[in-house]
Design an enzyme around this catalytic site. Structure first.
Site, PDB file in Angstrom:
ATOM      1  N   GLY A  48     -54.082 -68.067 -59.802  1.00  0.00           N
ATOM      2  CA  GLY A  48     -54.989 -67.512 -58.579  1.00  0.00           C
ATOM      3  C   GLY A  48     -55.579 -66.258 -58.380  1.00  0.00           C
ATOM      4  O   GLY A  48     -54.889 -65.725 -59.160  1.00  0.00           O
ATOM      5  N   GLN A  53     -57.490 -58.446 -53.796  1.00  0.00           N
ATOM      6  CA  GLN A  53     -57.358 -58.230 -54.987  1.00  0.00           C
ATOM      7  C   GLN A  53     -58.100 -58.220 -55.606  1.00  0.00           C
ATOM      8  O   GLN A  53     -58.317 -57.155 -57.215  1.00  0.00           O
ATOM      9  CB  GLN A  53     -57.082 -59.364 -56.091  1.00  0.00           C
ATOM     10  CG  GLN A  53     -55.237 -59.658 -55.802  1.00  0.00           C
ATOM     11  CD  GLN A  53     -54.827 -60.900 -55.856  1.00  0.00           C
ATOM     12  OE1 GLN A  53     -54.968 -61.980 -56.097  1.00  0.00           O
ATOM     13  NE2 GLN A  53     -54.024 -60.718 -57.289  1.00  0.00           N
ATOM     14  N   CYS A  91     -47.984 -62.882 -60.636  1.00  0.00           N
ATOM     15  CA  CYS A  91     -49.022 -62.351 -60.195  1.00  0.00           C
ATOM     16  C   CYS A  91     -50.468 -61.051 -60.516  1.00  0.00           C
ATOM     17  O   CYS A  91     -49.641 -60.515 -61.275  1.00  0.00           O
ATOM     18  CB  CYS A  91     -48.626 -61.438 -59.040  1.00  0.00           C
ATOM     19  SG  CYS A  91     -49.819 -60.558 -57.927  1.00  0.00           S
ATOM     20  N   LEU A  92     -51.783 -61.629 -60.565  1.00  0.00           N
ATOM     21  CA  LEU A  92     -52.848 -60.418 -61.237  1.00  0.00           C
ATOM     22  C   LEU A  92     -52.454 -59.204 -61.301  1.00  0.00           C
ATOM     23  O   LEU A  92     -52.856 -58.263 -62.105  1.00  0.00           O
ATOM     24  CB  LEU A  92     -53.931 -61.163 -61.587  1.00  0.00           C
ATOM     25  CG  LEU A  92     -54.062 -62.158 -61.677  1.00  0.00           C
ATOM     26  CD1 LEU A  92     -55.833 -63.236 -61.661  1.00  0.00           C
ATOM     27  CD2 LEU A  92     -54.347 -62.109 -63.657  1.00  0.00           C
ATOM     28  N   HIS A 133     -48.398 -68.146 -51.906  1.00  0.00           N
ATOM     29  CA  HIS A 133     -48.478 -66.586 -52.682  1.00  0.00           C
ATOM     30  C   HIS A 133     -50.328 -66.275 -51.959  1.00  0.00           C
ATOM     31  O   HIS A 133     -50.344 -65.044 -51.937  1.00  0.00           O
ATOM     32  CB  HIS A 133     -48.564 -67.048 -53.710  1.00  0.00           C
ATOM     33  CG  HIS A 133     -48.711 -65.358 -55.169  1.00  0.00           C
ATOM     34  ND1 HIS A 133     -48.252 -65.290 -55.556  1.00  0.00           N
ATOM     35  CD2 HIS A 133     -49.925 -65.012 -55.006  1.00  0.00           C
ATOM     36  CE1 HIS A 133     -48.328 -63.899 -55.979  1.00  0.00           C
ATOM     37  NE2 HIS A 133     -49.630 -64.053 -56.182  1.00  0.00           N
ATOM     38  N   GLU A 134     -51.422 -67.310 -52.667  1.00  0.00           N
ATOM     39  CA  GLU A 134     -52.005 -66.511 -51.972  1.00  0.00           C
ATOM     40  C   GLU A 134     -53.059 -66.262 -50.566  1.00  0.00           C
ATOM     41  O   GLU A 134     -53.927 -64.990 -50.266  1.00  0.00           O
ATOM     42  CB  GLU A 134     -53.563 -66.712 -53.109  1.00  0.00           C
ATOM     43  CG  GLU A 134     -53.094 -67.691 -54.540  1.00  0.00           C
ATOM     44  CD  GLU A 134     -53.624 -65.977 -55.607  1.00  0.00           C
ATOM     45  OE1 GLU A 134     -54.002 -65.412 -54.512  1.00  0.00           O
ATOM     46  OE2 GLU A 134     -52.846 -66.605 -56.074  1.00  0.00           O
ATOM     47  N   HIS A 137     -51.567 -62.999 -49.427  1.00  0.00           N
ATOM     48  CA  HIS A 137     -52.175 -61.620 -49.994  1.00  0.00           C
ATOM     49  C   HIS A 137     -52.917 -61.556 -49.118  1.00  0.00           C
ATOM     50  O   HIS A 137     -53.772 -60.338 -48.632  1.00  0.00           O
ATOM     51  CB  HIS A 137     -53.154 -62.312 -51.494  1.00  0.00           C
ATOM     52  CG  HIS A 137     -52.860 -62.528 -52.507  1.00  0.00           C
ATOM     53  ND1 HIS A 137     -52.161 -61.114 -52.979  1.00  0.00           N
ATOM     54  CD2 HIS A 137     -52.620 -62.312 -53.629  1.00  0.00           C
ATOM     55  CE1 HIS A 137     -51.573 -60.393 -54.174  1.00  0.00           C
ATOM     56  NE2 HIS A 137     -50.877 -61.815 -54.224  1.00  0.00           N
TER      57      HIS A 137
HETATM   58 CO    CO Z   1     -51.013 -62.060 -56.397  1.00  0.00          CO
END
Ligand code: CO
Length: 147
Positions: A48, A53, A91-92, A133-134, A137
């Site tokens: 994701g 981000q 997480c990226l 999670h997303e 963000h």
């Molecule tokens: Co993330």
């Protein structure tokens, strides 16, 4: 289309609240969707990606799972199961960091697609986890906050 730079913690933009998208069909939003898709393609195994981000504070996130691509605009969790499960999460924006986290096993999410049409997504397991999670963000919440 272009590959976007992914911000990593502790970039302050990751802590900001994203604003609602008024018109999903705006060329700026459509372009952002393409760029985020391309960016995810490049990162390979990314599950994701949320707009903050890549430095865009708008309520947009993308999830790719089991060959399906979910594009969510202004997503909201409208219900979640009380039952939770623990799974390791990454997480990226935190390269190489994985933490076992407790999340609701099921969620129901309301969002708009890239054409601005509203839809409801019922999810469990990994998809439910990715959605939580997303969507976090978009509110400036990071997975390290959940431990
Ligand atoms: Co993330």
């Amino acid at each position: 289309m272009s590959v976007l730079n992914i911000l990593t913690y502790p970039n302050e933009l990751l802590r900001k609240k994203s604003t609602e998208i008024r018109n999903p069909k705006d060329s700026e939003i459509q372009e952002l969707i393409f760029d985020m898709l391309e960016t995810m393609e490049k990162t390979g195994n990314a599950l994701g990606l949320a707009a903050p981000q890549v430095g865009k504070l708008v309520q947009l996130c993308i999830i790719k799972l089991d060959g399906k691509t979910y594009i969510l605009i202004n997503p909201k969790i409208i219900s979640h199961s009380w039952k939770k499960e623990v799974c390791e999460e990454g997480c990226l924006s935190f390269p190489g960091k994985f933490i076992p986290l407790k999340r609701s096993q099921k969620v129901k999410v309301k969002a708009k697609n890239r054409n601005g049409e509203e839809f409801i997504l019922k999810a469990n397991g990994l998809l439910a986890r990715a959605l939580q999670h997303e969507i976090d963000h978009l509110r400036g919440i990071l997975f390290i906050d959940k431990t």
